[in-house]
Design a protein around this motif. Structure first.
Motif, PDB file in Angstrom:
ATOM      1  N   THR A   1       0.847  -1.192   0.000  1.00 55.41           N
ATOM      2  CA  THR A   1       0.000   0.000   0.000  1.00 55.41           C
ATOM      3  C   THR A   1       0.882   1.240   0.000  1.00 55.41           C
ATOM      4  N   LYS A   2       0.696   2.099  -0.993  1.00 54.55           N
ATOM      5  CA  LYS A   2       1.556   3.277  -1.124  1.00 54.55           C
ATOM      6  C   LYS A   2       0.728   4.511  -1.451  1.00 54.55           C
ATOM      7  N   LEU A   3       1.037   5.598  -0.772  1.00 57.71           N
ATOM      8  CA  LEU A   3       0.470   6.910  -1.061  1.00 57.71           C
ATOM      9  C   LEU A   3       1.606   7.928  -0.993  1.00 57.71           C
ATOM     10  N   PRO A   4       1.566   8.977  -1.815  1.00 58.16           N
ATOM     11  CA  PRO A   4       2.723   9.881  -1.928  1.00 58.16           C
ATOM     12  C   PRO A   4       3.151  10.536  -0.618  1.00 58.16           C
ATOM     13  N   HIS A   5       2.204  10.747   0.310  1.00 58.40           N
ATOM     14  CA  HIS A   5       2.551  11.476   1.525  1.00 58.40           C
ATOM     15  C   HIS A   5       3.187  10.605   2.601  1.00 58.40           C
ATOM     16  N   TYR A   6       3.227   9.296   2.424  1.00 58.49           N
ATOM     17  CA  TYR A   6       3.746   8.430   3.488  1.00 58.49           C
ATOM     18  C   TYR A   6       5.192   8.757   3.856  1.00 58.49           C
ATOM     19  N   THR A   7       6.013   9.121   2.880  1.00 58.53           N
ATOM     20  CA  THR A   7       7.434   9.374   3.144  1.00 58.53           C
ATOM     21  C   THR A   7       7.709  10.809   3.600  1.00 58.53           C
ATOM     22  N   MET A   8       6.691  11.637   3.720  1.00 58.72           N
ATOM     23  CA  MET A   8       6.893  13.051   4.064  1.00 58.72           C
ATOM     24  C   MET A   8       7.673  13.249   5.365  1.00 58.72           C
ATOM     25  N   PRO A   9       7.492  12.448   6.428  1.00 62.99           N
ATOM     26  CA  PRO A   9       8.280  12.658   7.646  1.00 62.99           C
ATOM     27  C   PRO A   9       9.782  12.452   7.454  1.00 62.99           C
ATOM     28  N   LEU A  10      10.184  11.877   6.326  1.00 61.72           N
ATOM     29  CA  LEU A  10      11.611  11.684   6.056  1.00 61.72           C
ATOM     30  C   LEU A  10      12.225  12.853   5.300  1.00 61.72           C
TER      31      LEU A  10
END
Length: 572
Positions: A345-354
């Motif tokens: 499951t992938k959404l563009p905002h998931y990596t934002m905290p990195l």
């Protein structure tokens, strides 16, 4: 003579700019004030006028609205369905801002989506300021400012600042935790951390758990584990006062977690962990599946305008990976990024905290003159700087013409300005004027926010289906009309109309709904209208077709044509 005067004027302008920069950089407060102004310029356009964005945003907002309606601040529900996917933190924040709005006299506060977005706006601004604070562990004031400005102007944070969801606030919590962890690691010889750093770390940790459960633990845990392995010791973590901090965390989060366990009979944990979290790990939920590499590709859009500069800085991070500041940033980014890429499951905002760590490495590489036109293929690859605003200008114009038969005339000046300034940023990069290139990127991002969010979305009327349907309900006496919908079931319609909105399955259901409610309105998608009319004839009903709403549903990916039928014979 003329040349001498021109040279003097140029020197005066440079001197004035240098004086201004020196004045601002003399104080943390001044730099933070500039960052807040930059953030507001990027986050505020369209904040109140953008429609509730299906499907996640109105689900959060509706659940918060139902808390206010039911006065139950433990259970989280969307209509009659338990919403046991995330902890309660963001719902409490949204309920609080709406309550304040009501106290201040905001009209129709509970269906005003901007009030529910305020926690995300505050979270986005906090992300920028906490990025500045975290980056001070790596740089002086100027480097920390540029790092925070890259976050303030990146596309994904501009999007999440406008959505009533968890992600902007989660990112703020993550940066607070990682900024404290960085200080513990980089100053581990000192043996003690300032109280402010400890307070920020543990407040971010506790609030992060209350907002999105174990994700904050993943970010901090993976980073701490890798660095402890590198040091062959985890004693440096003791400077964070873990026992006191964990006690504080439990005091903050346990009351609600115990209350929801009692209230739901354990159903919250089975759904939140078993269905939501493990479902994302095991199989992609619904249509959010994407292959590994998705985040690497989407990064060039989500972290614009700094994305291509960050890509050029990658070899720098590898070459200097043994240096402690670089090692910390890599430990922050790489393991969690790999986890996100591995999960279906992938959404563009998931990596934002990195992204704050990405910004730190980027500014670090720029400050050491690693990033520039001398790098292989750099001049060619940085065409991505103007590509995003140019692509959005063309793309939004094409979409507006296709859906609404017009162009986004109000948005075009700002979109063209964003493209021109981005082209100038590219030219500055080629001339190796990196600081000016960064500033041009920041300014281009402000124009992009004004163009896309401030104006372009206003002209995309065909996408505002729920708003237009909800407007038809306002013609009826408030609180007396019953509303049903057949074929169009977006959460935004529930939020904008009524918690009691009836979701109908067949034309017969729609006819029965009108018959059984003396003051009623029903929305019928064209696909169901034949059955609906046949059933009306059989029952002897003759509901009035007051209007038709046509548009494009971006979630289903199809055009819709909805008839608005009403029976107001029993209305007061």
């Amino acid at each position: 003579m003329d040349g001498s005067v021109a040279q003097q004027n140029l020197s005066l302008r440079r001197f004035s700019a240098a004086q201004l920069a020196s004045f601002v950089e003399r104080s943390h407060a001044r730099l933070c004030a500039v960052l807040v102004l930059l953030s507001l310029a990027c986050f505020l356009p369209g904040f109140t006028s953008l429609q509730p964005m299906d499907r996640d945003e109105p689900r959060y907002a509706q659940a918060s609205k139902q808390m206010l309606e039911s006065h139950d601040f433990v259970d989280v529900r969307f209509q009659d369905e338990a919403r046991y996917k995330k902890p309660v933190g963001i719902y409490w924040m949204q309920s609080a801002t709406v309550t304040i709005g009501e106290v201040l006299g905001v009209s129709e506060a509970r269906t005003t989506i901007a009030l529910y977005r305020l926690p995300s706006l505050f979270g986005a601004i906090a992300t920028v300021l906490l990025t500045y604070w975290a980056a001070l562990a790596f740089f002086g004031r100027r480097g920390a400012f540029l790092t925070a400005a890259l976050m303030a102007t990146c596309v994904i944070l501009m999007v999440e600042a406008r959505l009533a969801k968890t992600d902007a606030m989660l990112t703020a919590c993550s940066v607070a935790v990682m900024g404290g962890l960085a200080r513990a690691y980089l100053s581990r010889g000192a043996g003690v951390l300032p109280r402010r750093a400890l307070l920020i770390f543990w407040a971010g940790f506790a609030l992060g758990i209350l907002i999105k459960g174990p994700l904050i633990l993943m970010f901090a845990g993976l980073t701490a584990g890798i660095l402890s392995y590198k040091e062959r010791s985890s004693r440096w973590l003791l400077t964070l006062r873990p026992w006191i901090g964990l006690g504080f965390t439990l005091a903050v989060v346990l009351p609600w977690f115990i209350a929801i366990a009692i209230k739901s009979g354990g159903a919250f944990y089975s759904q939140a962990v078993g269905h939501d979290m493990l479902g994302k790990v095991g199989t992609a939920q619904k249509y959010h599946w994407a292959p590994p590499g998705f985040y690497l590709l989407s990064f060039f859009a989500t972290f614009w305008p700094g994305a291509i500069l960050a890509a050029i800085a990658v070899p720098f991070a590898w070459i200097h990976r043994k240096e402690e500041p670089v090692a910390f940033a890599l430990a922050w980014i790489v393991p969690s990024w790999l986890v996100f890429e591995a999960v279906p499951t992938k959404l563009p905002h998931y990596t934002m905290p990195l992204f704050p760590a990405v910004a730190i490495l980027t500014v670090m590489a720029i400050s050491r003159h690693f990033v520039g036109p001398h790098r292989p293929l750099a001049k060619l690859s940085t065409v991505l700087i103007p590509f995003i605003p140019l692509g959005l200008t063309v793309g939004l114009s094409a979409v507006n013409w296709s859906f609404d038969g017009t162009l986004p005339y109000r948005a075009l000046p700002a979109l063209v300005a964003a493209s021109v300034v981005a082209l100038y940023a590219w030219w500055l990069f080629i001339r190796n004027r990196m600081l000016s290139c960064l500033w041009a990127g920041f300014i281009s991002s402000v124009f992009l926010a004004i163009g896309v969010f401030g104006f372009a979305q206003l002209d995309l009327r065909s996408l505002k289906i729920s708003d237009r349907l909800a407007e038809t309900v306002k013609n009826f006496p408030s609180g007396t009309v019953s509303v049903g919908t057949l074929g169009y079931r977006e959460p935004s319609l529930v939020f904008l109309t009524s918690t009691n909105l009836r979701m109908l399955d067949t034309g017969s259901d729609a006819s029965s709904f009108l018959k059984n409610n003396s003051c009623a309105i029903v929305f019928v998608d064209r696909r169901f209208e034949t059955d609906f009319r046949m059933e009306n004839e059989r029952l002897g009903l003759a509901p009035a077709l007051s209007t038709r709403i046509s548009g494009f549903n971006i979630n289903s990916g199809r055009r819709v044509d909805i008839g608005v039928y009403s029976d107001d014979s029993g209305c007061p």
